[in-house]
Design a protein around this motif. Structure first.
Motif, PDB file in Angstrom:
ATOM      1  N   VAL A   1      11.877 -25.307 -66.979  1.00  0.00           N
ATOM      2  CA  VAL A   1      12.006 -26.417 -67.923  1.00  0.00           C
ATOM      3  C   VAL A   1      12.434 -25.918 -69.297  1.00  0.00           C
ATOM      4  N   TYR A   2      12.156 -24.630 -69.542  1.00  0.00           N
ATOM      5  CA  TYR A   2      12.394 -24.082 -70.873  1.00  0.00           C
ATOM      6  C   TYR A   2      13.862 -23.833 -71.167  1.00  0.00           C
ATOM      7  N   GLU A   3      14.743 -24.267 -70.265  1.00  0.00           N
ATOM      8  CA  GLU A   3      16.171 -24.092 -70.525  1.00  0.00           C
ATOM      9  C   GLU A   3      16.700 -25.180 -71.440  1.00  0.00           C
ATOM     10  N   THR A   4      15.916 -26.255 -71.634  1.00  0.00           N
ATOM     11  CA  THR A   4      16.395 -27.302 -72.541  1.00  0.00           C
ATOM     12  C   THR A   4      15.624 -27.208 -73.848  1.00  0.00           C
ATOM     13  N   PRO A   5      16.276 -27.549 -74.982  1.00  0.00           N
ATOM     14  CA  PRO A   5      15.599 -27.457 -76.284  1.00  0.00           C
ATOM     15  C   PRO A   5      14.332 -28.305 -76.338  1.00  0.00           C
ATOM     16  N   ARG A   6      14.314 -29.422 -75.589  1.00  0.00           N
ATOM     17  CA  ARG A   6      13.133 -30.299 -75.618  1.00  0.00           C
ATOM     18  C   ARG A   6      11.884 -29.517 -75.245  1.00  0.00           C
ATOM     19  N   TRP A   7      12.059 -28.491 -74.439  1.00  0.00           N
ATOM     20  CA  TRP A   7      10.934 -27.654 -74.025  1.00  0.00           C
ATOM     21  C   TRP A   7      10.832 -26.355 -74.815  1.00  0.00           C
ATOM     22  N   PHE A   8      11.959 -25.633 -74.953  1.00  0.00           N
ATOM     23  CA  PHE A   8      11.789 -24.291 -75.510  1.00  0.00           C
ATOM     24  C   PHE A   8      11.601 -24.288 -77.023  1.00  0.00           C
ATOM     25  N   ARG A   9      11.940 -25.404 -77.673  1.00  0.00           N
ATOM     26  CA  ARG A   9      11.718 -25.438 -79.123  1.00  0.00           C
ATOM     27  C   ARG A   9      10.259 -25.717 -79.458  1.00  0.00           C
TER      28      ARG A   9
ATOM     29  N   ILE B   1      15.731 -43.177 -79.217  1.00  0.00           N
ATOM     30  CA  ILE B   1      15.818 -41.731 -79.012  1.00  0.00           C
ATOM     31  C   ILE B   1      15.727 -41.434 -77.522  1.00  0.00           C
ATOM     32  N   LYS B   2      16.485 -40.443 -77.066  1.00  0.00           N
ATOM     33  CA  LYS B   2      16.533 -40.167 -75.626  1.00  0.00           C
ATOM     34  C   LYS B   2      15.208 -39.623 -75.107  1.00  0.00           C
ATOM     35  N   ASN B   3      14.773 -38.517 -75.707  1.00  0.00           N
ATOM     36  CA  ASN B   3      13.591 -37.842 -75.166  1.00  0.00           C
ATOM     37  C   ASN B   3      12.341 -38.229 -75.944  1.00  0.00           C
ATOM     38  N   ALA B   4      11.935 -39.493 -75.777  1.00  0.00           N
ATOM     39  CA  ALA B   4      10.775 -39.981 -76.528  1.00  0.00           C
ATOM     40  C   ALA B   4       9.516 -39.309 -76.008  1.00  0.00           C
ATOM     41  N   GLY B   5       8.529 -39.220 -76.881  1.00  0.00           N
ATOM     42  CA  GLY B   5       7.274 -38.603 -76.477  1.00  0.00           C
ATOM     43  C   GLY B   5       6.739 -37.755 -77.603  1.00  0.00           C
ATOM     44  N   LEU B   6       5.835 -36.837 -77.273  1.00  0.00           N
ATOM     45  CA  LEU B   6       5.249 -35.975 -78.294  1.00  0.00           C
ATOM     46  C   LEU B   6       5.966 -34.642 -78.336  1.00  0.00           C
ATOM     47  N   VAL B   7       6.139 -34.146 -79.531  1.00  0.00           N
ATOM     48  CA  VAL B   7       6.747 -32.828 -79.663  1.00  0.00           C
ATOM     49  C   VAL B   7       5.981 -32.043 -80.715  1.00  0.00           C
ATOM     50  N   GLU B   8       5.596 -30.821 -80.390  1.00  0.00           N
ATOM     51  CA  GLU B   8       4.867 -29.979 -81.332  1.00  0.00           C
ATOM     52  C   GLU B   8       5.764 -28.847 -81.771  1.00  0.00           C
TER      53      GLU B   8
ATOM     54  N   ARG C   1      16.752 -33.057 -88.477  1.00  0.00           N
ATOM     55  CA  ARG C   1      17.935 -33.071 -87.610  1.00  0.00           C
ATOM     56  C   ARG C   1      17.643 -32.333 -86.298  1.00  0.00           C
ATOM     57  N   GLU C   2      16.968 -31.189 -86.404  1.00  0.00           N
ATOM     58  CA  GLU C   2      16.648 -30.426 -85.197  1.00  0.00           C
ATOM     59  C   GLU C   2      15.700 -31.228 -84.312  1.00  0.00           C
ATOM     60  N   ILE C   3      14.729 -31.888 -84.941  1.00  0.00           N
ATOM     61  CA  ILE C   3      13.765 -32.649 -84.147  1.00  0.00           C
ATOM     62  C   ILE C   3      14.446 -33.815 -83.442  1.00  0.00           C
ATOM     63  N   ILE C   4      15.265 -34.552 -84.178  1.00  0.00           N
ATOM     64  CA  ILE C   4      15.843 -35.769 -83.606  1.00  0.00           C
ATOM     65  C   ILE C   4      16.989 -35.470 -82.647  1.00  0.00           C
ATOM     66  N   PHE C   5      17.848 -34.549 -83.004  1.00  0.00           N
ATOM     67  CA  PHE C   5      19.032 -34.321 -82.178  1.00  0.00           C
ATOM     68  C   PHE C   5      18.883 -33.199 -81.167  1.00  0.00           C
ATOM     69  N   ASP C   6      18.419 -32.010 -81.612  1.00  0.00           N
ATOM     70  CA  ASP C   6      18.310 -30.912 -80.644  1.00  0.00           C
ATOM     71  C   ASP C   6      17.193 -31.161 -79.658  1.00  0.00           C
ATOM     72  N   ILE C   7      16.004 -31.473 -80.220  1.00  0.00           N
ATOM     73  CA  ILE C   7      14.847 -31.616 -79.350  1.00  0.00           C
ATOM     74  C   ILE C   7      14.791 -33.025 -78.753  1.00  0.00           C
ATOM     75  N   GLY C   8      14.996 -34.020 -79.601  1.00  0.00           N
ATOM     76  CA  GLY C   8      14.881 -35.406 -79.153  1.00  0.00           C
ATOM     77  C   GLY C   8      16.065 -35.900 -78.346  1.00  0.00           C
ATOM     78  N   GLY C   9      17.160 -35.157 -78.391  1.00  0.00           N
ATOM     79  CA  GLY C   9      18.314 -35.567 -77.600  1.00  0.00           C
ATOM     80  C   GLY C   9      19.206 -36.596 -78.271  1.00  0.00           C
ATOM     81  N   GLY C  10      18.843 -36.998 -79.491  1.00  0.00           N
ATOM     82  CA  GLY C  10      19.702 -37.923 -80.223  1.00  0.00           C
ATOM     83  C   GLY C  10      19.558 -39.363 -79.776  1.00  0.00           C
ATOM     84  N   VAL C  11      20.444 -40.193 -80.315  1.00  0.00           N
ATOM     85  CA  VAL C  11      20.384 -41.634 -80.057  1.00  0.00           C
ATOM     86  C   VAL C  11      21.056 -41.945 -78.727  1.00  0.00           C
TER      87      VAL C  11
END
Lengths: 212, 189, 658
Positions: free
Chosen positions: C131-139, C384-391, C399-409
């Motif tokens: 799962v850590y291959e996507t920024p939503r996980w590895f960030r 936002i694409k990847n809604a949920g909790l992010v730590e 910008r990193e939170i919304i677009f890289d990790i969140g996947g953008g609009v």
């Protein structure tokens, strides 16, 4: 008795340690608008938000009912920022208060008229439209009338009825903009267990509670 | 408002008294009122009077506290209680259109109960299921990604369910009648 | 008999806990971990769980199913991790009862892990991408959320087995002042939104010579759009309990309260179980772990009042009163509940404490930035694409939170009903991110490179708040957003002080007028003046921060206010009184009836020329027709201002426009 000396509006004042600035000013003839304070021996309510003053060394104006006097304190009650704040606070109250002085039972004995006169504020709001309540007047009690449309929600009647007389007939009902002083199930006073001590009427600074 | 009816006072008072009699833990007024509200769906006047009596405080104090908080209702809810979430995420995803759909279909405004008392409609603050926005909670069940079409679908399903139930009731009633008739005939013959 | 030490007693508990623990992602046998927190259940995870149970029984497979909390990756609910010997543990998302059955059949009968439904493996391996291959996980850097979604929140042994209550064991061996020093070194700041230095608050309370003292965990989470606290309460309740015991010891309190909002029934239930289990093992109550320290917890429910997130109002609510704030001083740390020193901390702040004590301040605060050490948890929601909790560590940019990790609009997909034709993708532009709930503000694209930290966000005019982040796109109107927040604040105002009670009403009325096209330019000046005085004059922070949504939208989206007032136009085409739905005759298809059936008020009629048109008097602007119109026509548009609407054509039915 330990004393403290401070300056209010350039006037040197000596008063007891532990006193709040509001009472130190009032007892020395310096007017600070106030509605919700029950007296210097009760805890400040902090609801009316009219008793602001500026204190040297503090960035923003503070409420004088909560601020304790300190030695060498320099207080100013009529600075530009204080006046701007208090003027708006007064306008907000008046935007909710029908201006019917001639018919009002508290005419010439009204705290709002006192503030208007002392501070040079007009009673009628200049900037804000009036959003007046339209609540039924409770004329049921034989000795006094309760007109909730004139109420400024200072809470003095609630304080007296609950903390001093300890009858707990009156309390704040509902929440927010529609807050109202009332009884159980918002019924009339005749239906309540009111013991007719009339202390709430004496405490009311405006015409909401008035003797018949 | 179209929600005046005589509550079943005797039963409700009984439940209130039981709740207070078996009360363990702190004598916390809000917890007691919440418990009564959970059992009855609302706070009847007798409930507040009993709590006042139990805690030896003024009824006015109880009323003042109860009217402060969102959770307390003073009239019974409908058989099906609909809570439309109007939190930020739901609002951003057209939650107000969902609320309007419910209002239009049920022909009541938020805070009201339908005349047949089948539905009550309430606006609530965030229920914490923001990922499924816009959310409606029906009888404590969370439904996500709501839209006007889903509102229609839910009500249609409910309507069909009611029709089936009515049909079943009629059939079982007529069977009972026939059964009685047969046994009467049997007696008579 | 020799007294046992705290460590010895704890080792006993740990040994016992490890006996039955299936291991983090099942090192013992076949285990399936299904997320059943509130969001999982709402998405259907209980049905998925039943489906797993059925199929395992049918196939006679001996496996253990563990109900875990929420991982935070709510966009993929219902989720489950399947752990099978010989394979790495694999996380699956978007499950349905049907998929659950097929997955088990394929994985266990055919050694086919159905990777098309997998998000990835949970650890490094040679077979399956992680799962850590996507920024939503590895960030992500998970400290607060470390256990969420991995353990059964209703089994205290799971928590102990993965390192729980070790922080408490460390704390009980040192003095209160040393604990406070460690918190200071970690740089922990109040994660409820105020960002006040935690160690200071603890020290003030510890230093006040009045007893008994109280500790309150503020689990009211009133911000709409925030669900971080709910997730921790439901998924890792013991981290809060452990944090509370440590805090109680540090300040000298023996009684704690957890004040949970009534709207979180599952959290209340999970916490109740957790507190009972902790008591049973001697981790709560008298002489914890055979030490001299006693502490116990009561759970209090809120009754629905956003203002009760404010400390003095919260205390009033616990005392059974109306939740009306009081003037400060006195501060609760000196005189709070029942007039005694009371420490109030947010859920996340308390959940951070055990990690600081167990791993050491340096390790936990090795990420972050100057003035804001460690990590923060955000609840991403809205457009936002990847809604949920992010730590993520403090200092990560928006910008990193919304677009890289969140996947953008996300784009809008419109399906075509022409055979073989691909769906139409309509890209949507980011507009603003709302941070800090009703006390916060809307920040535009130009501020997206702001690193996230209490102080930097305050500089933008918003506040970090508890961590709710709602993303808006081009279809969301800034003025309507401000109006929405004022409506919320007005409803939640306690009514005690004039500025908030009456001032927010005036601000709301003005905004409502502007969104209806009834505003005037002078309204903006009045709004600003009201905003400034309300900020200064209100009694509590609900009132003081209530103008923030207005001030930030006026600052960053002023042109929208002006368009509403001067042109009666809503640039985002959202404000109902300023828009009209219109069917473009040149795009409408005569033979198609797609929109007619979708209209809830029968507002769509047929023109004389057989094309469809909308009766504006009946139209309720629900957008159903726009959604229903097939992609190849896309004939429905929104027009603003309404004066731009073309003349309507006569109806077909009786030749007369009704």
């Amino acid at each position: 008795m330990e004393t403290v000396s401070l300056t209010i509006n350039g006037k040197k004042i000596v008063t007891e340690k532990g006193k709040k600035v509001l009472w130190a000013a009032l007892e020395n003839g310096i007017f600070i608008p106030h509605l919700c304070s029950a007296g210097e021996n009760s805890l400040p309510f902090g609801g009316c938000r009219l008793c602001f003053v500026e204190i040297e060394g503090k960035k923003e104006p503070v409420t004088s009912c909560t601020e304790e006097v300190t030695d060498g304190m320099v207080v100013n009650t009529r600075t530009e920022s204080v006046l701007r704040l208090v003027r708006m606070g007064f306008e907000l109250i008046m935007s909710r208060h029908p201006i019917i002085c001639k018919e009002c039972p508290a005419n010439k004995k009204c705290a709002l008229q006192d503030i208007s006169r002392e501070m040079g504020f007009k009673l009628k709001p200049k900037k804000l439209p009036q959003i007046l309540p339209d609540l039924p007047v409770d004329d049921s009690h034989s000795l006094f009338t309760y007109n909730p449309n004139l109420c400024v929600l200072c809470g003095l009647c609630v304080y007296i009825c609950n903390e001093i007389v300890k009858e707990a007939i009156l309390d704040f009902n509902f929440r927010g903009f529609i807050t109202k002083i009332g009884t159980f199930q918002n019924r009339t006073l005749a239906e309540s267990k009111c013991n007719s001590c009339l202390k709430c009427v004496e405490a009311c600074p405006v015409g909401a509670l008035s003797k018949k | 408002m179209n929600n005046e009816r005589e509550p079943d006072s005797k039963d409700e008072l009984k439940i209130v008294k039981e709740t207070l009699k078996n009360w363990e833990g702190d004598k916390n007024m809000i917890a007691m009122l919440l418990s009564i509200q959970d059992h009855l769906g609302y706070l009847p006047e007798e409930g507040m009077i009993e709590v006042a009596r139990y805690l030896n405080i003024s009824e006015t104090t109880i009323y003042g506290v109860a009217t402060f908080y969102n959770q307390f209702r003073f009239t019974p809810p409908g058989k099906n209680h609909i809570q439309v979430c109007m939190g930020t995420a739901c609002h951003v995803k057209r939650g107000n259109i969902v609320m309007e759909s419910w209002e239009r279909r049920l022909e009541i405004k938020e805070g009201e109960v339908t005349e047949d008392r089948e539905f009550s409609l309430e606006r609530v603050n965030c229920v914490g299921c923001c990922v499924l926005a816009p959310v409606t909670v029906i009888n404590k069940e969370v439904r996500g990604q709501m839209d006007p079409t889903k509102v229609d679908g839910i009500l249609l399903k409910y309507q069909l369910g009611k029709e089936v139930e009515t049909k079943r009731k009629k059939e079982s009633e007529s069977r009972t009648e026939e059964g009685c008739k047969e046994s009467n005939d049997g007696k008579n013959s | 008999m020799m007294e046992r030490t705290v460590s010895e007693r704890f080792e006993e508990l740990k040994k016992n806990a490890l006996k039955d623990f299936p291991g983090m992602y099942g090192k013992k046998g076949i285990t399936i971990y299904v997320g059943t927190a509130t969001c999982g259940r709402s998405a259907g995870s209980l049905e998925v769980l039943s489906s797993f149970e059925d199929i395992l029984k049918t196939l006679n497979i001996e496996a253990r199913i563990v109900q875990v909390g929420c991982h935070g990756h709510c966009y993929a609910e219902p989720m489950a991790v399947v752990s099978k010997p010989g394979w790495p543990p694999i996380m699956y998302g978007y499950l349905t009862p049907n998929r659950a059955q097929i997955l088990i059949k394929r994985f266990f009968n055919e050694e086919d892990p159905a990777l098309e439904w997998a998000l990835g493996a949970m650890e490094e391996n040679d077979m399956v991408p992680t799962v850590y291959e996507t920024p939503r996980w590895f960030r992500e850097q998970r400290w607060l959320l470390k256990n969420c979604g991995c353990i059964d929140p209703e089994d205290i042994n799971h928590y102990i087995a993965v390192g729980g209550y070790e922080g408490l064991t460390c704390a009980l061996k040192i003095e209160p002042l040393e604990i406070i020093e460690e918190i200071k070194k970690a740089g922990l700041r109040g994660l409820g939104g105020a960002g006040f230095e935690t160690w200071k608050k603890w020290d003030i309370c510890r230093d006040t010579p009045l007893f008994p003292k109280y500790l309150i965990c503020n689990a009211d989470e009133g911000d709409p759009g925030a669900f971080m606290d709910r997730t921790i309460l439901e998924s890792d309740p013991h981290s809060i309990i452990e944090g509370m015991i440590i805090a109680g010891y540090a300040i000298g309190a023996e009684s704690g309260y957890i004040y949970v909002r009534k709207e979180y029934p599952q959290a209340v239930s999970v916490l109740t179980t957790a507190v009972c289990q902790a008591r049973e093992l001697g981790l709560l109550g008298k002489n914890i772990l055979d030490s001299k320290i006693s502490f116990d917890i009561k759970i209090n429910q809120g009754a629905g009042a956003f203002v009760c997130g404010e400390e003095t109002a919260l205390i009033a609510s616990i005392e059974g009163k109306r939740g009306m704030p009081k003037p400060r001083p006195p501060y609760p740390a000196n005189r709070g509940l029942l007039g005694k020193p009371t420490l109030i901390n947010n859920v996340k702040t308390l959940a951070s404490i055990p990690k600081i004590l167990a791993y050491g301040a340096e390790k936990v605060s090795s990420v972050g930035m100057e003035g804001c050490m460690g990590t923060a948890v955000f609840a991403l929601a809205g457009k936002i694409k990847n809604a949920g909790l992010v730590e993520i560590p403090f200092g990560t940019t928006l910008r990193e939170i919304i677009f890289d990790i969140g996947g953008g609009v996300p784009s809008r997909i419109k399906v075509s009903n022409v055979a073989g034709e691909l769906p139409k993708t309509i890209k949507k532009q980011f507009k603003a991110v709302q941070i800090g709930g009703p006390s916060g503000g809307c920040l535009p694209e130009s501020l997206l490179d702001t690193p996230v930290c209490f102080d930097t966000i305050v500089d933008t005019g918003a506040i970090m708040g508890s961590g709710g982040m709602v993303v808006m796109d081009e279809d969301n109107c800034a003025v309507e957003t401000a109006r929405y927040f004022l409506e919320f604040t007005q409803k939640e105002s306690c009514g005690k002080c004039t500025f908030c009670r009456i001032g927010t009403k005036h601000m709301l009325n003005i905004l409502a007028d502007i969104t209806r096209g009834a505003g005037i330019m002078e309204d903006i000046d009045l709004l600003e003046e009201l905003a400034e005085t309300i900020k200064q004059g209100s009694l509590c922070n609900l009132g003081k921060t209530s103008p923030n949504p207005i001030l930030t939208t006026l600052c960053y989206f002023r042109e929208e206010y002006e368009a509403h007032i001067l042109d009666k136009r809503c640039p985002s085409l959202e404000c109902k009184d300023l828009i009209a739905y219109y069917i473009m005759p040149e795009k409408c298809q005569r033979a198609c009836d797609a929109c007619v059936g979708s209209c809830p008020t029968e507002a769509i009629y047929t023109r004389r020329d057989r094309l469809k048109a909308i009766d504006q008097e009946k139209c309720v602007k629900c957008a159903n027709c726009m959604d229903a119109c097939p992609a190849q026509y896309d004939a429905v548009i929104k027009i603003s201002p309404i004066s731009q609407l073309p003349e309507s054509e006569p109806r077909d039915d009786d030749g007369q426009k009704k």
